[in-house]
Design a protein around this motif. Structure first.
Motif, PDB file in Angstrom:
ATOM      1  N   GLY A   1       2.097  -5.703  -3.114  1.00 51.04           N
ATOM      2  CA  GLY A   1       1.141  -4.760  -3.637  1.00 51.04           C
ATOM      3  C   GLY A   1       1.222  -3.445  -2.904  1.00 51.04           C
ATOM      4  O   GLY A   1       1.945  -3.311  -1.910  1.00 51.04           O
ATOM      5  N   VAL A   2       0.478  -2.465  -3.400  1.00 47.52           N
ATOM      6  CA  VAL A   2       0.406  -1.152  -2.759  1.00 47.52           C
ATOM      7  C   VAL A   2      -1.060  -0.898  -2.418  1.00 47.52           C
ATOM      8  O   VAL A   2      -1.931  -0.917  -3.302  1.00 47.52           O
TER       9      VAL A   2
ATOM     10  N   SER B   1       0.669  -6.747  -8.444  1.00 43.69           N
ATOM     11  CA  SER B   1       1.397  -6.979  -9.690  1.00 43.69           C
ATOM     12  C   SER B   1       0.565  -7.853 -10.625  1.00 43.69           C
ATOM     13  O   SER B   1       0.105  -8.922 -10.224  1.00 43.69           O
ATOM     14  N   PRO B   2       0.356  -7.427 -11.866  1.00 45.10           N
ATOM     15  CA  PRO B   2      -0.409  -8.257 -12.809  1.00 45.10           C
ATOM     16  C   PRO B   2       0.332  -9.514 -13.226  1.00 45.10           C
ATOM     17  O   PRO B   2      -0.254 -10.392 -13.860  1.00 45.10           O
ATOM     18  N   ARG B   3       1.630  -9.588 -12.898  1.00 50.93           N
ATOM     19  CA  ARG B   3       2.414 -10.790 -13.219  1.00 50.93           C
ATOM     20  C   ARG B   3       2.703 -11.618 -11.974  1.00 50.93           C
ATOM     21  O   ARG B   3       3.681 -12.367 -11.933  1.00 50.93           O
TER      22      ARG B   3
ATOM     23  N   SER C   1       8.954   0.935  -7.246  1.00 50.61           N
ATOM     24  CA  SER C   1       8.698   2.279  -6.719  1.00 50.61           C
ATOM     25  C   SER C   1       7.235   2.609  -6.979  1.00 50.61           C
ATOM     26  O   SER C   1       6.574   1.962  -7.798  1.00 50.61           O
ATOM     27  N   PHE C   2       6.723   3.617  -6.272  1.00 50.17           N
ATOM     28  CA  PHE C   2       5.359   4.089  -6.575  1.00 50.17           C
ATOM     29  C   PHE C   2       5.260   5.576  -6.270  1.00 50.17           C
ATOM     30  O   PHE C   2       5.947   6.116  -5.395  1.00 50.17           O
ATOM     31  N   ASP C   3       4.375   6.236  -7.008  1.00 48.43           N
ATOM     32  CA  ASP C   3       4.102   7.657  -6.854  1.00 48.43           C
ATOM     33  C   ASP C   3       2.659   7.811  -6.409  1.00 48.43           C
ATOM     34  O   ASP C   3       1.732   7.503  -7.165  1.00 48.43           O
TER      35      ASP C   3
ATOM     36  N   ASN D   1       9.051  -4.558 -10.650  1.00 49.19           N
ATOM     37  CA  ASN D   1      10.242  -5.311 -11.040  1.00 49.19           C
ATOM     38  C   ASN D   1       9.791  -6.727 -11.397  1.00 49.19           C
ATOM     39  O   ASN D   1       9.453  -7.521 -10.519  1.00 49.19           O
ATOM     40  N   ASP D   2       9.786  -7.031 -12.693  1.00 56.74           N
ATOM     41  CA  ASP D   2       9.281  -8.313 -13.177  1.00 56.74           C
ATOM     42  C   ASP D   2      10.394  -9.252 -13.622  1.00 56.74           C
ATOM     43  O   ASP D   2      10.184 -10.124 -14.470  1.00 56.74           O
TER      44      ASP D   2
END
Length: 720
Positions: A271-272, A233-235, A242-244, A294-295
């Motif tokens: 992270g993913v 997450s950059p934040r 979710s991720f694709d 989700n931030d």
């Protein structure tokens, strides 16, 4: 019989070099014995771990191996620790093999590589390790010859019987010596008798680093090893919503796409991970990955908002009535605010770690700065006995505190556990610069006054910053702004003896940005404010800045250092068209004085002509290493002063690579002259103490040349 052709060079050297009987010694600080120190003999040094003690192993052929118990990230412990042991062991360091030791805190105590502590914390014990082994070898020789031990002398890897000239090599004595107990009493050499310590011996790690044979974390390879990169997450606190991974899994060589966590001061960041059969494939797979974050639940701050929070807090310092009364009684007073930015560690080697997790064991390899902490963390998270967690240190391409953290080994171990294979996690440069934790920015409000005799009468420094941690939600209790107690990191301790009224305190601010230690922590920001403001007080008193400091630093040690600094810089012969700045700092048991000289180029822009540095680190090992560390600290301090900073936009780090976070180029580095004080003081720090003085000395020099005070870092030298 057909000869084996698959044995590696490293395996051959290990088997050939450690064959036969071996005497192995370690210096042990029992965790249950308070401050009691003793020397013990332990078996199996080739597989035992240590970062708090130095080991000696001598095989039957006389080959000496010294195990380095601290990480080597460029600061020189790989050379200095064996150099200490070799002195009392009476061996030529050129003929010694150095190997990393592993971690075992239950047996050897804590092993942090921080606070410039490797030498100053353990040099006496390291000397005793070498002396213990030497005396056991001497005793073994005296028993073989049936002569008094007083007639025997260790020298050059042998024991000599002085009356007859007979000699026995350490290899011939090792079996007998291994049966002896370490001596209870030892006589260590006087410094005047040293033949190894105090010499600029060539570093044994340099040839390997030049020819490419040195093993850094990224060099580690295991059979069946997979490679992973992680989309984070950059934040910082963002959660995976979710991720694709459809496009990612379509790339040949991509093996797995899984979520992963890393702990930052107790808070789990998500992270993913894309895991593939090559690093390139994993990186290409990550480019195709689509993650929704989700931030919610935390601030998305800009740098300007963080700065405003710090400034707001400075207007509400805790009361100190005694100081306020004193300041009103000063003959003249001034006030100033100093500001320093957030910084990335930006080590030349980005974060990486290789892990191989099995059912009841885990082994990791990498640029590890704090082996014990990482060992304990992995044991706890994976529910594996600590003795089954092996932490193997490689060389570090820089550390600066960042590689002491357990988050990146945690990622590697969790991914290896998930996919049932060895995994090497690699952070790209962009990951490394934007993922944090960072050095926190800070703001300092300085107030002070002088008396009628032009001496400092009152001094107050109140700082506002993030405290080290995950990013504070519940603000810590502010440090009391009390009178004549406490201190300011990096400031000369003699000031507290001569300033009648002083007051210091700190006020934490709230921010979700993770922050941590960065080379010369706290002192790297506090000293900029403190020594710059001392210069302002000298100007208020209309006195020479160095002479002003000399009359406020009364101890012989400070006086000697400042006299040396004045002499080597020719301070009393300053020219009119030059700017001269000075700063004296005291951090991590090392005192450093720096003079910076600046002038105008033909195009009227300011240039740095030279930096003069004097370090008092007391008892020391290798002058070349000390000079290199002082030079490196000055260059790193210069970068933080004039070239780079980390900014935030909507909660994301802005600077992602060296194009926007530039390092000082070789053409920007001024001449640097380093001198080392000679005295009988105990060993002090070297790797960190020289950094804090550069920024204030430089800014003081610019004021001397231009009349302009630099109170905010970084600044552009071309625009002064």
């Amino acid at each position: 019989m057909k000869p084996r052709t698959d044995i590696s060079r490293r395996t051959f050297l290990r088997q050939a070099g450690l064959s036969g009987a071996a005497l192995t010694l370690g210096c042990y600080w029992p965790t249950t014995a308070g401050n009691a120190r003793e020397v013990v003999r332990l078996e199996g040094a080739a597989s035992a771990s240590t970062q708090l003690m130095a080991w000696i192993s001598i095989d039957g052929a006389g080959k000496v191996t010294i195990f380095c118990h601290r990480s080597e990230m460029g600061q020189g412990t790989w050379q200095a620790i064996p150099q200490i042991v070799a002195e009392e062991l009476e061996v030529n360091l050129d003929e010694v093999t150095i190997q990393y030791a592993q971690a075992n805190p239950q047996q050897y105590g804590p092993q942090p590589q921080e606070g410039s502590f490797s030498i100053r914390g353990w040099y006496e014990q390291l000397l005793r390790v070498g002396a213990s082994a030497r005396e056991m070898l001497v005793e073994a020789a005296s028993k073989q010859w049936k002569v008094p031990a007083s007639e025997c002398q260790a020298k050059g890897g042998t024991v000599v019987h002085r009356p007859t000239g007979r000699k026995l090599s350490y290899g011939a004595l090792v079996q007998d010596a291994a049966q002896l107990s370490p001596p209870e009493r030892l006589t260590l050499k006087n410094r005047k008798d040293y033949t190894v310590i105090g010499k600029s011996l060539r570093r044994k790690d340099i040839p390997a680093k030049v020819n490419g044979s040195a093993i850094f974390g990224l060099d580690k390879k295991l059979p069946g090893m997979l490679y992973a990169v992680v989309e984070r997450s950059p934040r910082f606190r963002g959660k995976v919503k979710s991720f694709d991974d459809t496009a990612t899994r379509a790339i040949p060589g991509v093996k797995h796409v899984v979520t992963v966590q890393r702990a930052v001061f107790g808070l789990l960041y998500e992270g993913v991970a894309v895991i593939a059969d090559s690093l390139w494939t994993a990186m290409q797979g990550r480019k195709q990955l689509k993650v929704e974050w989700n931030d919610e639940g935390f601030d998305h701050l800009d740098s300007e908002q963080i700065t405003a929070r710090m400034r707001d807090e400075l207007t509400r310092p805790l009361p100190s009535e005694a100081f306020e009364t004193a300041l009103k009684g000063a003959a003249a007073s001034i006030e100033a605010i100093y500001e320093t930015p957030y910084q990335s560690h930006s080590c030349m080697e980005p974060l990486n770690c290789t892990a191989d997790v099995k059912a009841n064991s885990v082994e990791i390899w990498g640029p590890i700065q704090e082996a014990n902490w990482i060992q304990a963390d992995l044991s706890d998270r994976l529910n594996i006995p600590k003795e089954n967690v092996k932490v193997n240190m490689t060389f570090l391409g820089g550390g600066f505190g960042r590689k002491a953290f357990p988050d990146y080994p945690m990622e590697a171990a969790l991914l290896s556990h998930a996919v049932k294979a060895p995994v090497q996690v690699v952070w790209t440069r962009e990951d490394d610069m934007t993922g944090g934790p960072f050095r926190a920015g800070a703001m300092h409000r300085c107030r002070g006054g002088i008396d009628a005799q032009k001496n400092i009468f009152a001094l107050q420094v109140v700082s506002s910053s993030q405290y080290i941690g995950q990013g504070e939600d519940n603000i810590a209790t502010p440090q009391p702004v009390s009178t004549n107690s406490g201190g300011l990191a990096g400031l000369s301790t003699d000031y507290y003896k001569t300033i009648p009224h002083y007051s210091f305190g700190g006020i934490p601010i709230k921010s979700p940005i993770p922050t941590m230690w960065w080379r010369a922590p706290i002192a790297n920001v506090d000293a900029f404010a403190g020594e710059s403001f001392i210069d302002e007080l000298a100007h208020l008193a209309a006195q020479d800045p160095l002479a002003f400091r000399q009359k406020h630093c009364v101890s012989p040690r400070y006086r000697a250092l400042m006299e040396k600094l004045a002499a080597i810089s020719q301070w009393n012969m300053r020219h009119k068209n030059e700017g001269w700045g000075v700063a004296i700092t005291d951090a991590f048991a090392g005192i450093v004085g720096q003079v910076v000289r600046v002038s105008r180029r033909p195009d009227n822009k300011v240039k740095i002509d030279k930096v003069y540095a004097v370090i008092d680190c007391g008892w020391y090992v290798n002058p070349d290493i000390i000079r290199a560390q002082v030079e490196g600290s000055i260059i790193m301090g210069l970068g933080a002063a004039i070239t780079h900073a980390t900014h935030f936009k909507e909660g994301k780090a802005v600077e992602r690579n060296f194009n926007t976070y530039p390092m000082p180029r070789i053409g920007e580095i001024p001449a640097i002259e380093v001198h080392i004080m000679e005295n009988d003081e105990k060993a002090g720090g070297v790797g960190e103490p020289a950094l804090p003085a550069l920024a204030p000395a430089l800014c003081n020099a610019i004021f001397d040349l231009t009349g302009k005070r630099i109170r905010t870092l970084p600044f552009k030298l071309d625009e002064v």
